[in-house]
Design an enzyme around this catalytic site. Sequence first.
Site, mmCIF file in Angstrom:
data_model
loop_
_atom_site.group_PDB
_atom_site.id
_atom_site.type_symbol
_atom_site.label_atom_id
_atom_site.label_comp_id
_atom_site.label_asym_id
_atom_site.label_seq_id
_atom_site.Cartn_x
_atom_site.Cartn_y
_atom_site.Cartn_z
ATOM 1 N N ASP A 91 0.871 -1.172 0.000
ATOM 2 C CA ASP A 91 0.000 0.000 0.000
ATOM 3 C C ASP A 91 0.908 1.222 0.000
ATOM 4 O O ASP A 91 1.571 1.505 1.005
ATOM 5 C CB ASP A 91 -0.901 0.022 1.240
ATOM 6 C CG ASP A 91 -1.940 1.134 1.136
ATOM 7 O OD1 ASP A 91 -1.549 2.274 0.806
ATOM 8 O OD2 ASP A 91 -3.126 0.870 1.359
ATOM 9 N N HIS A 92 0.948 1.955 -1.100
ATOM 10 C CA HIS A 92 1.967 3.003 -1.207
ATOM 11 C C HIS A 92 1.719 4.159 -0.232
ATOM 12 O O HIS A 92 2.617 4.947 0.026
ATOM 13 C CB HIS A 92 2.115 3.478 -2.661
ATOM 14 C CG HIS A 92 1.095 4.487 -3.098
ATOM 15 N ND1 HIS A 92 -0.134 4.152 -3.592
ATOM 16 C CD2 HIS A 92 1.139 5.835 -3.104
ATOM 17 C CE1 HIS A 92 -0.816 5.249 -3.889
ATOM 18 N NE2 HIS A 92 -0.070 6.294 -3.611
ATOM 19 N N HIS A 150 -6.113 2.468 1.069
ATOM 20 C CA HIS A 150 -5.416 3.640 1.596
ATOM 21 C C HIS A 150 -6.116 4.252 2.824
ATOM 22 O O HIS A 150 -5.494 4.480 3.851
ATOM 23 C CB HIS A 150 -5.287 4.713 0.511
ATOM 24 C CG HIS A 150 -4.586 4.243 -0.732
ATOM 25 N ND1 HIS A 150 -3.529 3.362 -0.702
ATOM 26 C CD2 HIS A 150 -4.777 4.535 -2.044
ATOM 27 C CE1 HIS A 150 -3.104 3.142 -1.938
ATOM 28 N NE2 HIS A 150 -3.857 3.832 -2.777
HETATM 29 C C1 BG6 Z 1 -3.676 4.690 -6.349
HETATM 30 C C2 BG6 Z 1 -5.014 4.669 -7.025
HETATM 31 O O1 BG6 Z 1 -3.535 3.575 -5.512
HETATM 32 O O2 BG6 Z 1 -3.549 5.867 -5.573
HETATM 33 C C3 BG6 Z 1 -5.211 5.917 -7.855
HETATM 34 O O3 BG6 Z 1 -5.142 3.515 -7.843
HETATM 35 C C4 BG6 Z 1 -4.995 7.150 -7.008
HETATM 36 O O4 BG6 Z 1 -6.502 5.949 -8.427
HETATM 37 C C5 BG6 Z 1 -3.644 7.076 -6.303
HETATM 38 O O5 BG6 Z 1 -5.057 8.301 -7.856
HETATM 39 C C6 BG6 Z 1 -3.466 8.217 -5.338
HETATM 40 O O6 BG6 Z 1 -2.167 8.210 -4.822
HETATM 41 P P1 BG6 Z 1 -1.473 9.536 -4.306
HETATM 42 O O7 BG6 Z 1 -0.170 9.075 -3.731
HETATM 43 O O8 BG6 Z 1 -1.360 10.456 -5.480
HETATM 44 O O9 BG6 Z 1 -2.383 10.106 -3.255
#
Ligand code: BG6
Length: 329
Positions: free
Chosen positions: A99-100, A162
């Site tokens: 989960d980034h 997230h």
């Molecule tokens: C990804 C989703 O996991 O996270 C995208 O698949 C989303 O749809 C993105 O835009 C958002 O990541 P961040 O780091 O830009 O908030």
Amino acid sequence: EGVLQRFLGRLDYLSMDFLNAGDYAALADRAGDAERLVAYFATPAALYEPICAGLAEVGLAERTRVVLEKPIGHDLASSRKVNDAVARHFPEDRTYRIDHYLGKETVQNLIALRFANSLFETQWNQNHISHVEITVAEQVGIEGRWGYFDKAGQLRDMIQNHLLQLLCLIAMDPPSDLSADSIRDEKVKVLKALAPIDAAQLSQQVVRGQYVAGNILGKPVPGYLEEDNANAQSGTETFVALRAEIRNWRWAGVPFYLRTGKRMPQKLSQIVIHFKEAPHYIFAEEQRPLIGNKLIIRLQPNESIALQVMTKEQGLDKGMQLRSGPLQL
Ligand code: BG6
């Protein structure tokens, strides 16, 4: 240019059909005798099973770690099926579900903020906190990913991963150490304590929406149903707001408001912890709306942590006039 060339010199590309067993032999060939491999599955979850089997078939599984991205299936049954299929070839300690959001600086800071400060930890419960807001507003639309997004929607793309990770980090009990398993165990307890949302109460607790055409930063942008390759009948949500309840001693009665949407006017991800009012109020009644301590944890843009506190306006002539200002961390 030098850096670019050095970087490109390290890249190698092999095109393969994941459903063609023969292609895995070419991959094994390319991997040579490398001792440690990482297979990062940037594919739909439906392909995880054939890829795992393909890697195992050519003897690569023993020296490979696999990285899986959400959504892993589309419901509990399909998620179990995918996880079981991966587990047939890869033990849990070589399986990474990514989960980034957990890599974001302020998200990592939540652990320090909560568990390295007794100041916050003593306040971190239903006696002192009235409610919590977790907001992830995105300016981007679906970025040409209709095929993927329309099956996922904002619930599977953002909320179940997230936003729930953020909720867990805010709501979990202190782990006994910093190991991945200890933290995971505490997060699981939070997830188990989440009150299921009853179909009968859906309209009280959840709002879903879909963006229509508009302007972002002065430029016209299409509505969701007018995006490339769109199916004009789609009911998939691009916005969700919901009220979650955590049924345990720490959080009973404290609503957690989760909100996330694409094509919002502003990109903003933040968590706001609203503390309860002091038990007895002694200042002028008209100043009451100002009152309230908030801890504002900004993930992006401009990451920051600020504690909103009350002080008095400076100057004897101001009397006991209150003001709310941030203590910036
Ligand atoms: C990804 C989703 O996991 O996270 C995208 O698949 C989303 O749809 C993105 O835009 C958002 O990541 P961040 O780091 O830009 O908030």
